[in-house]
Design an enzyme around this catalytic site. Structure first.
Site, PDB file in Angstrom:
ATOM      1  N   GLN A  16       0.705  10.590   5.368  1.00  0.00           N
ATOM      2  CA  GLN A  16       1.652   9.551   4.963  1.00  0.00           C
ATOM      3  C   GLN A  16       1.426   8.273   5.778  1.00  0.00           C
ATOM      4  O   GLN A  16       1.381   8.308   7.004  1.00  0.00           O
ATOM      5  CB  GLN A  16       3.094  10.067   5.158  1.00  0.00           C
TER       6      GLN A  16
ATOM      7  N   LYS B 138       7.988  14.229  -2.160  1.00  0.00           N
ATOM      8  CA  LYS B 138       6.704  14.835  -2.554  1.00  0.00           C
ATOM      9  C   LYS B 138       6.759  16.355  -2.424  1.00  0.00           C
ATOM     10  O   LYS B 138       6.268  17.083  -3.291  1.00  0.00           O
ATOM     11  CB  LYS B 138       5.573  14.259  -1.682  1.00  0.00           C
TER      12      LYS B 138
ATOM     13  N   ASP C 135      -4.892  11.372  -2.444  1.00  0.00           N
ATOM     14  CA  ASP C 135      -4.342  10.009  -2.467  1.00  0.00           C
ATOM     15  C   ASP C 135      -5.391   9.019  -2.986  1.00  0.00           C
ATOM     16  O   ASP C 135      -5.068   7.885  -3.337  1.00  0.00           O
ATOM     17  CB  ASP C 135      -3.934   9.597  -1.042  1.00  0.00           C
TER      18      ASP C 135
END
Ligand code: NDP
Length: 284
Positions: free
Chosen positions: A97, A53, A120
């Site tokens: 994460q 990422k 997200d």
């Protein structure tokens, strides 16, 4: 006839090219897009994802903050970090994460990310907005699935779409997005009866089960579009999808490979969401 491949690498490259342009556009307006990625502990798979990422951001001119916290980080410490990032005007997107260590309440952490920085798309506000079709950050993997179906030129409206899996991060949001695109959607899970027959009636089959090779050739309708979300690492270290690719390729019209499919587009979609978060701060 052999199915055509929906090439995640190619689609993601295209997406990244657009992201680089958008990033320049923002910078010309004094907005420097920035994604903060928080990783707690040293889960090797998570480390690989985070590295990818950050690399994507760098390639597209998006700034990033790579925040590494030890596995012993407490709930309060992590919450404080998320709140600090939430208050930081230079940060447009916050990604924590997952999975988090077991002693941390994941929901409390996700809830602490303000909806406008939740790139997200996991916060209840964004999920709720998606349900009612309001502007929101759509979770990256479900959005990637839709983009990959659309890339085939397949008309989604009126089709029977079957989603195998009902997780909050993949199955349920994919199903919702397909309904919004006017598909007739069936969601299957571990308690579903006649699973094979239902799958075999799908014009569009999205599979997110987490079991290597779960979907066999006899579960594919001839000509179906098959999106394989699964990522399963075998004892040989190789990645496999949830679909028996060789058998399914003989029946489907289009299919995503693993690796090289949904995973790459998921990452590219994160860039899109981050840039959108930054764009919203541009003073017109
Ligand atoms: P979950 O484990 O949260 O959900 C799996 C779903 O599959 C559940 O709804 C479960 O049903 C269903 N299921 C499990 N076994 C069966 C069975 N025998 N028959 C029917 N249904 C079954 O997984 P995720 O949704 O988080 O992930 C799914 C896969 O996608 C994983 O391989 C994951 O690694 C991958 N993934 C890939 C991403 C990418 O970027 N490509 C991103 C996210 C995930 P029930 O609800 O009844 O238990």
């Amino acid at each position: 006839m052999e199915a055509k491949i929906i090439d995640g690498k190619l689609l993601a490259e295209d997406e990244k090219e657009q992201a680089a342009w958008q990033s320049e556009w923002l910078k010309a307006r004094n907005v420097y897009p920035c994604l903060a990625v928080v990783l707690v502990g040293d889960n090797p798979a998570s480390e690989v994802y985070v590295r990818g990422k950050i690399r994507d951001c760098t390639m597209c001119g998006i700034g990033s903050m790579n925040i590494r916290l030890p596995a012993e980080t407490t709930q309060e410490e992590l919450l404080a970090k998320v709140k600090e990032l939430a208050a930081n005007k230079a940060v447009h997107g916050i990604l924590v994460q997952l999975p988090l260590p077991a002693h941390i309440d994941t929901k409390a952490i996700i809830d602490a990310i303000p909806p406008e920085k939740d790139v997200d798309g996991f916060s209840p506000v964004n999920i709720g907005r998606m349900q009612i079709g309001e502007p929101c950050f759509v979770p990256c993997t479900p959005a990637a699935c839709i983009r990959m179906i659309e890339a085939t030129g397949t008309e989604i409206a009126g089709k029977h779409a079957v989603v195998l899996g009902r997780s909050n991060i993949v199955g349920k949001p994919v199903a919702m997005l397909l309904v919004q695109k006017d598909a007739t959607v069936t969601i299957c899970h571990s308690k579903t009866r006649n699973l094979k027959e239902i799958c075999a009636s799908a014009d569009i089959l999205v599979v997110a089960v987490g079991r290597a090779g779960f979907v066999t050739g006899d579960m594919i309708k001839p000509g179906a579009v098959v999106i394989d979300v699964g990522i399963n690492r075998g004892a040989d270290g190789k990645l496999r999808g949830d679909v028996d690719f060789a058998a399914a390729s003989q029946k489907a019209s289009w299919i995503t490979p693993v690796p090289g499919g949904v995973g790459l587009m998921t990452r590219a979609t994160l860039l899109r969401n981050t840039l959108e978060a930054a764009r919203r701060t541009v003073k017109e």
